[in-house]
Design an enzyme around this catalytic site. Structure first.
Site, mmCIF file in Angstrom:
data_model
loop_
_atom_site.group_PDB
_atom_site.id
_atom_site.type_symbol
_atom_site.label_atom_id
_atom_site.label_comp_id
_atom_site.label_asym_id
_atom_site.label_seq_id
_atom_site.Cartn_x
_atom_site.Cartn_y
_atom_site.Cartn_z
ATOM 1 N N ASP A 64 -0.383 35.895 -18.817
ATOM 2 C CA ASP A 64 0.739 36.383 -19.609
ATOM 3 C C ASP A 64 2.044 35.998 -18.923
ATOM 4 O O ASP A 64 2.276 36.349 -17.768
ATOM 5 C CB ASP A 64 0.649 37.908 -19.728
ATOM 6 C CG ASP A 64 1.608 38.483 -20.750
ATOM 7 O OD1 ASP A 64 2.701 37.915 -20.926
ATOM 8 O OD2 ASP A 64 1.277 39.505 -21.373
ATOM 9 N N ARG A 82 -7.332 27.745 -26.680
ATOM 10 C CA ARG A 82 -6.310 28.021 -27.697
ATOM 11 C C ARG A 82 -4.963 28.349 -27.067
ATOM 12 O O ARG A 82 -3.925 28.082 -27.666
ATOM 13 C CB ARG A 82 -6.759 29.154 -28.614
ATOM 14 C CG ARG A 82 -6.873 30.517 -27.963
ATOM 15 C CD ARG A 82 -7.425 31.546 -28.945
ATOM 16 N NE ARG A 82 -7.452 32.890 -28.408
ATOM 17 C CZ ARG A 82 -8.414 33.368 -27.647
ATOM 18 N NH1 ARG A 82 -9.415 32.567 -27.289
ATOM 19 N NH2 ARG A 82 -8.394 34.604 -27.197
#
Length: 302
Positions: free
Chosen positions: A196, A282
């Protein structure tokens, strides 16, 4: 993986290192004493299909006793990785594996390895289990926990239970001879791909790749072992490079290579070529589609 900010309260700046004993109740720290988390939980509903998959395959999870806070493990939790995997073999650890695409693919190509996927988000851990089952690999396990808190316990590090990042860094990567997990094997490889990015400047303190976590990874790795990182956010790439090069426990074999003209110090470089073993996930595809540069960093345990 990209997640929304949930809790921005920092750890209480007490004068002495904060620890807890792994039990719920008065000995557990209240939330204001807990360290800043590098992730947020977006909900824990698995859905019927994932719930059934998880319930039918407990053998794919690393059994560490839970701690007093969500996603934590007890400090005295015992775990023999040799028993968990059913064999002794070189170990690779992936932190934030998404749906397990990379770790499972690596296990298919390298059956000589044990692969541990560390995922704090329950639906993500369930998707990793589903990926393991679809691929039919037998030497991949999932640890559903906060990596920064749980991995020092799993590897029996002296910094296990320390709350403040500066205390973890000061403690160093040594193992505790008194901890039951200190005998677990050190990893050959640790992977942190597309963590993140915590885009807003005020949230950068939440980024996982910082000096305290570098200390934890150093404690997990054998001498000469590799910590491989990748991100599609420029300023996180520079931070990763800086963390590696400022750590006394790592060397950057690509120091000075592949300078980035957008870098505040563009002549420094320090970025690795894309690791050919890394599967295109992804997360990377989204970064490429958005026009962002993918940076790889390689750190070798000194």
């Amino acid at each position: 993986m990209s997640e929304r900010p949930e809790d921005s309260r920092a750890a209480r700046p007490d004068a002495t290192p904060q620890q807890y004993d792994g039990a719920a109740g008065p000995s557990a720290p209240d939330r204001s004493q807990w360290r800043i988390r590098s992730f947020s939980l977006r909900g824990s509903r698995l859905g019927a299909r994932h719930e059934e998959t998880v319930a039918r395959h407990p053998e794919l999870f690393v059994p560490l006793a839970p701690g007093p806070q969500a996603t934590t493990v007890a400090l005295d939790a015992r775990c023999d990785l040799g028993q968990v995997f059913g064999r002794e073999a070189p170990l690779a650890v992936e932190i934030g594996p998404g749906s397990g695409e990379h770790g499972v693919s690596f296990a298919q190509r390298h059956p000589e390895y044990n692969v541990l996927l560390v995922e704090a988000w329950a639906p993500g851990a369930a998707r990793c289990v589903a990926s393991i089952l679809r691929a039919g690999v037998t030497d991949v396990r999932v640890l559903e926990a906060d990596a920064a808190q749980a991995l020092p316990v799993l590897f029996g590090l002296e910094c296990a239970g320390l709350v403040r990042g500066e205390d973890v860094t000061a403690c160093g990567p040594a193992r505790s001879t008194a901890h039951p997990n200190a005998a677990n094997p050190r990893a050959e490889q640790v992977w942190t791909f597309f963590p993140d990015p915590w885009r807003k400047a005020r949230h950068h303190k939440r980024r996982l790749v910082a000096a305290p976590f570098a200390t934890v990874v150093a404690g997990m790795l054998r001498e000469g072992g590799a910590w491989r990182l990748a991100t599609d956010w420029d300023n996180y790439a520079w931070q990763m490079r800086d963390v590696v090069e400022s750590s006394p426990y790592f060397t950057n074999p690509h120091a000075g290579e592949r300078p980035d003209p957008a870098d505040p110090t563009p002549e420094r470089g320090g970025f690795a070529p894309r690791w050919e073993e890394r599967v295109l996930t992804r997360f990377e595809e989204r970064g490429i589609a958005a026009g962002r540069t993918i940076h790889d960093v390689l750190a070798l345990r000194a």
